[in-house]
Write an enzyme that holds these catalytic residues in place. Structure first.
Site, short mmCIF file in Angstrom:
data_model
loop_
_atom_site.label_atom_id
_atom_site.label_comp_id
_atom_site.label_asym_id
_atom_site.label_seq_id
_atom_site.Cartn_x
_atom_site.Cartn_y
_atom_site.Cartn_z
N GLU A 127 0.83 -1.41 -0.02
CA GLU A 127 0.22 0.02 0.03
C GLU A 127 0.83 1.26 -0.06
OE1 GLU A 127 -2.84 -0.45 3.34
OE2 GLU A 127 -3.53 -2.28 2.51
N ASN A 167 2.03 -5.23 -3.11
CA ASN A 167 0.53 -5.61 -2.91
C ASN A 167 -0.17 -4.28 -2.80
OD1 ASN A 167 -1.42 -7.74 -2.15
ND2 ASN A 167 -1.49 -6.74 -0.10
N HIS A 204 -10.53 -5.95 -2.80
CA HIS A 204 -11.65 -5.44 -1.69
C HIS A 204 -12.77 -4.54 -2.52
CE1 HIS A 204 -9.43 -6.74 1.85
NE2 HIS A 204 -8.46 -5.93 1.56
N GLU A 233 -6.67 -10.40 -1.35
CA GLU A 233 -7.36 -10.23 0.04
C GLU A 233 -8.81 -10.10 -0.43
OE1 GLU A 233 -5.70 -6.92 2.32
OE2 GLU A 233 -3.87 -7.32 1.92
N ASP A 235 -12.70 -10.00 -1.12
CA ASP A 235 -13.77 -9.87 -0.27
C ASP A 235 -14.73 -8.85 -1.02
OD1 ASP A 235 -12.82 -7.37 0.79
OD2 ASP A 235 -12.49 -8.45 2.86
O1 G3I Z 1 -4.33 -7.06 19.10
C1 G3I Z 1 -5.16 -6.09 19.73
C2 G3I Z 1 -6.03 -6.67 20.77
O2 G3I Z 1 -5.07 -7.10 22.02
C3 G3I Z 1 -7.08 -5.74 21.18
O3 G3I Z 1 -7.98 -6.45 22.25
C4 G3I Z 1 -8.18 -5.47 19.94
C5 G3I Z 1 -9.14 -4.58 20.49
O4 G3I Z 1 -9.49 -3.88 19.38
O5 G3I Z 1 -7.11 -5.03 18.97
C6 G3I Z 1 -6.25 -5.98 18.40
O6 G3I Z 1 -5.50 -5.42 17.46
C7 G3I Z 1 -6.39 -5.19 16.34
C8 G3I Z 1 -6.01 -6.12 15.07
O7 G3I Z 1 -6.48 -5.97 14.21
C9 G3I Z 1 -6.00 -7.69 15.56
O8 G3I Z 1 -7.35 -8.07 15.74
C10 G3I Z 1 -6.28 -3.82 15.74
O9 G3I Z 1 -6.89 -3.03 16.76
C11 G3I Z 1 -6.74 -3.56 14.33
O10 G3I Z 1 -6.61 -2.44 13.94
C12 G3I Z 1 -6.34 -4.70 13.37
O11 G3I Z 1 -7.06 -4.71 12.29
C13 G3I Z 1 -6.29 -5.12 10.95
C14 G3I Z 1 -5.84 -4.29 9.93
O12 G3I Z 1 -5.38 -4.96 8.83
C15 G3I Z 1 -5.01 -3.02 10.48
O13 G3I Z 1 -4.46 -2.48 9.50
C16 G3I Z 1 -7.17 -6.28 10.44
O14 G3I Z 1 -7.15 -7.37 11.49
C17 G3I Z 1 -6.65 -6.76 9.23
O15 G3I Z 1 -7.56 -7.79 8.80
C18 G3I Z 1 -6.37 -5.67 8.18
O16 G3I Z 1 -5.68 -6.14 7.17
C19 G3I Z 1 -5.32 -5.53 6.10
C20 G3I Z 1 -4.33 -6.03 5.43
O17 G3I Z 1 -3.26 -6.05 6.31
C21 G3I Z 1 -3.82 -4.83 4.17
N1 G3I Z 1 -4.91 -4.69 3.26
C22 G3I Z 1 -6.10 -4.13 4.07
C23 G3I Z 1 -6.58 -5.38 5.28
C24 G3I Z 1 -7.81 -4.87 5.65
O18 G3I Z 1 -7.99 -3.68 6.22
#
Ligand code: G3I
Length: 300
Positions: A127, A167, A204, A233, A235
């Site tokens: 990105e 990516n 996406h 990715e 969806d």
């Molecule tokens: O690990 C903490 C946990 O300890 C806490 O309890 C919880 C409460 O909100 O948060 C957890 O962290 C989160 C993490 O996902 C695990 O669930 C973060 O806040 C959250 O920001 C994070 O989001 C991820 C996101 O990337 C961040 O940029 C998504 O799971 C993940 O699916 C998403 O993936 C991205 C790809 O890497 C790149 N392309 C887009 C895609 C979707 O956004």
């Protein structure tokens, strides 16, 4: 083929999914994953903040747990990701210029040494483009416009066996400025011998009618530069059957489109969960979109 992986393998392709380490205790998820998929990706566990929480102190525990589960079941693995503006180690926040550049290089070397020879592909850079087709501003971009090629050269030297991918999202529509920006970077890299093997189109989808023609043109245009392409990715809002059919068809029509990964398996796994964008419902049952994807894979 009666499963996604069997149908994809008919044409030498893979069908992948992304999973978090919290799914390792979710039998509903694991049953579908082992039955239907032959490529796996970690949702968050191989990102820079997860793998290098402190300078030079690496933590592969959660990434390895996912990697081991998947590869023990014969799946291949895509690494995601080494250099990105988001989910960076906290200590990168106090670095800039040559110190941040060196931290990125050290990070790539440290993570790739651990996974050397084990992965199918790495999303080396994730990105890095803005919607208008220019480089996204970030602390990494501020270290100099060559940060992306430095990342790829570092990655090639660290593990010559793994496919090196760029990516991004919103690069599916051929006429969109961001698509053209990324295309021109790949073209330039190929012309100058910067090592790059693949482009990941996150896919996406939220709607639109550009499938499959316009999307297929994007895939074939990238492929014509001499790189593999993959849907990394996928969806789709409300799991539209026509869009899932179209994106699968577009990939199947391009020989260098090597596979499709969905970002989760069931709607309950999705970062867009309220849009129900995946191929399986919350009760682990296949949705109509599953059938349209399976049929498109089998039609090839
Ligand atoms: O690990 C903490 C946990 O300890 C806490 O309890 C919880 C409460 O909100 O948060 C957890 O962290 C989160 C993490 O996902 C695990 O669930 C973060 O806040 C959250 O920001 C994070 O989001 C991820 C996101 O990337 C961040 O940029 C998504 O799971 C993940 O699916 C998403 O993936 C991205 C790809 O890497 C790149 N392309 C887009 C895609 C979707 O956004």
């Amino acid at each position: 083929g009666t499963t996604l992986k069997a149908a994809a393998e008919r044409s030498g392709r893979y069908f992948g999914a992304a999973m978090g380490s919290d799914r390792l205790s979710d039998s509903g998820f694991l049953n579908i994953a082992s039955r239907e998929f032959d490529m796996m990706t970690a949702v968050n566990e191989m990102k820079p903040d997860a793998t290098e929480p402190n300078p030079g102190q690496f933590d592969f525990s959660r990434g390895d747990a996912i990697y081991n589960w998947a590869t023990q079941r014969g799946m291949r693995f895509r690494g995601h990701t080494l250099a990105w503006h988001a989910q960076q180690p906290r200590f990168w926040g106090s670095l800039s210029g040559s110190a941040l550049r060196q931290a990125m290089i050290s990070h790539i070397n440290g993570v790739m040494a651990h996974y050397k020879g084990k992965l199918y592909a790495w999303d080396v850079v994730n990105e890095a483009y803005a919607e208008n087709g220019t480089r996204r501003s970030s602390n990494l971009q501020s270290t100099g416009n060559d940060w992306i090629e430095v990342a790829f050269r570092t990655a090639r030297a660290a593990d010559p066996s793994v496919q090196l991918c760029y990516n991004d999202y919103n690069i599916e529509n051929w006429t969109y400025a961001k698509t053209q920006g990324v295309y021109n970077m790949i073209k330039d890299f190929k012309a100058r011998g910067v090592p790059i093997d693949c482009v990941g189109l996150q896919t996406h989808f939220t709607g639109g009618s550009s499938l499959p023609g316009n999307f297929q043109q994007t895939l074939s245009s990238f492929a014509a530069l001499g790189v593999d392409v993959a849907l990394t990715e996928a969806d789709v809002t409300n799991a539209s059957t026509s869009q899932y059919q179209g994106l699968t068809q577009a990939c199947m029509n391009v020989p260098r489109c090597v596979g499709i990964t969905t970002w989760g398996i069931r709607d309950s796994d999705s970062w867009r969960g309220n849009e129900n964008p995946l191929l399986f419902d919350r009760n682990s049952n296949p949705k109509p979109a599953y059938t349209s994807v399976l049929n498109a894979l089998n039609a090839a």
